[in-house]
Design a protein around this motif. Sequence first.
Motif, PDB file in Angstrom:
ATOM      1  N   TRP A   1      -0.736  19.204   4.884  1.00 15.36           N
ATOM      2  CA  TRP A   1      -1.902  18.478   5.182  1.00 15.36           C
ATOM      3  C   TRP A   1      -2.110  16.994   3.675  1.00 15.36           C
ATOM      4  N   HIS A   2      -1.965  17.623   2.424  1.00 12.66           N
ATOM      5  CA  HIS A   2      -2.255  16.466   1.237  1.00 12.66           C
ATOM      6  C   HIS A   2      -0.499  15.894   0.899  1.00 12.66           C
TER       7      HIS A   2
ATOM      8  N   ASN B   1      -0.120  14.050   8.629  1.00 15.70           N
ATOM      9  CA  ASN B   1      -0.631  15.251   8.253  1.00 15.70           C
ATOM     10  C   ASN B   1      -1.620  16.340   9.492  1.00 15.70           C
ATOM     11  N   ARG B   2      -2.435  15.260  10.235  1.00 16.68           N
ATOM     12  CA  ARG B   2      -3.200  15.867  11.512  1.00 16.68           C
ATOM     13  C   ARG B   2      -2.428  16.252  12.567  1.00 16.68           C
TER      14      ARG B   2
ATOM     15  N   GLN C   1     -10.429  20.473   9.015  1.00 18.39           N
ATOM     16  CA  GLN C   1     -10.421  19.425   7.542  1.00 18.39           C
ATOM     17  C   GLN C   1      -9.359  18.779   8.897  1.00 18.39           C
TER      18      GLN C   1
ATOM     19  N   GLU D   1      -3.331  12.097   1.380  1.00 18.56           N
ATOM     20  CA  GLU D   1      -4.456  12.027   1.865  1.00 18.56           C
ATOM     21  C   GLU D   1      -5.531  10.864   1.214  1.00 18.56           C
ATOM     22  N   ARG D   2      -5.891  11.733   0.357  1.00 19.07           N
ATOM     23  CA  ARG D   2      -7.057  11.311  -0.951  1.00 19.07           C
ATOM     24  C   ARG D   2      -6.159  10.036  -1.191  1.00 19.07           C
TER      25      ARG D   2
ATOM     26  N   ARG E   1      -7.458   7.454   0.956  1.00 21.25           N
ATOM     27  CA  ARG E   1      -9.107   7.837   1.164  1.00 21.25           C
ATOM     28  C   ARG E   1      -9.085   6.520  -0.170  1.00 21.25           C
TER      29      ARG E   1
ATOM     30  N   GLY F   1      -1.095   6.633   4.128  1.00 21.31           N
ATOM     31  CA  GLY F   1      -1.897   7.801   5.152  1.00 21.31           C
ATOM     32  C   GLY F   1      -1.921   7.567   6.525  1.00 21.31           C
TER      33      GLY F   1
ATOM     34  N   THR G   1      -4.150   9.673   7.934  1.00 20.56           N
ATOM     35  CA  THR G   1      -5.538   9.236   7.806  1.00 20.56           C
ATOM     36  C   THR G   1      -6.115   8.061   7.504  1.00 20.56           C
TER      37      THR G   1
ATOM     38  N   THR H   1     -10.120   8.407  10.293  1.00 25.49           N
ATOM     39  CA  THR H   1     -11.327   8.295   9.293  1.00 25.49           C
ATOM     40  C   THR H   1     -12.071   7.354  10.246  1.00 25.49           C
TER      41      THR H   1
END
Length: 418
Positions: free
Chosen positions: A135-136, A141-142, A184, A344-345, A348, A377, A380, A384
Amino acid sequence: MDIPEELATDDSELKTGERLRALRESRGLSRPVLAGMCGRGPDWLKKIETGERELTSHPLLLRLAAALQVADLSVITGTDTPAAAATAVPLGRLSHPGMPDIWSAVMTRSLVPAASGPADPASLQGRVDQTWRMWHTSTHNRTEVGALLPDLIRDGEHAVRALDGEQRRRAQVALSDIYRLTGQATAYVAPAELAWVVADRALAAAQAADQPAAIAAASWNLGNILRETSYPEEALRVVEEAAALIRPHLDGAPEDWRGIYGALQLHAAVTFARDGREGDAWRYWKKGDQIAKSLPAGYVHPSTVFGRANVDFHAVSVATDLKKSQKAIGLADDIDPDVMPSVERRARLWVEVARGHLQRGDRTAALHVMQMAQRIGAETVAYTPSARSVAADLWRSAPRALRPEAAALAVKVGIATA
């Protein structure tokens, strides 16, 4: 979404391919984009739209419906198609082709024990941890995590039903993690009822295990859903109660217990910031900062990625949510994003920086930063709402010379430009 006018009436003359093309074009989706959302190539979709190939796979039909935000399959196949009769597709605010399989795994939970033996809790937890890492670290990731979740959900549920004693408690912790990860991975693409079911099951499994860190992590997840559905006070209550529950256990506890405690502080900081409560927002951010300082320099919580870098990233988010764009951009200038292991972070973070540039009216900088976020990402950004909102704003109002780049970004994000 609205149904194209040519499909609004019962026109049995239209074939499935013709219906698909009309729906796709009305959504502003290119063939490569829609086909990619279904895990197929554009030639596959072209052959279906032109009638060279029949659409006989029900799972693919569900994926197309989810991607096109069509709740009734008969809109695609025609009302005279038996397989489409009385079939509804669950939809969230956005769409993802993996959602139907996850929906099935969550909402058709079997009460009958499986014939095979239960998964070993340690092995199950290992699979969950590995999926969290995916995921990270994945740019898609989805899609990649979503493909693994149905089996994880079923195996976790089976283990909890079949085991007892300490083995069952360990399986409960793993199952709670599975449902947190599901929350998530399906954020913004899950129907409201599934989002609440997943959050409740994560918390119930953690409470059944009677493990404070698992309860705190599940509460962090529930707080996210409460905040995103406009219940900030309830979100704060949940995370503060969870922090109070785990606080007495922190002395001598594993590092991850302090990690989730720190994540709860940052959650509260962002929730206060979105409510415009500046003093409270920075007060809770400082609590998270102190926790990060008490942990080893390179520490990262496995699911929330709490650690030194995440605390710094949250400072940018807090400043942006408080409309302190100059401060947010200044804070971002001092960050080395590569120290954050989560793709992912990192994506964001750049979305938050782009929001800050937009607050200042600097669309050129915002576009540049959003292009970076999308490269880092892709999913992401695509899934989002805040990122899509920035991309849509840029598409509508980018400087004339940058409009082709803004339009290209909008297509990549999945925003209709037709």
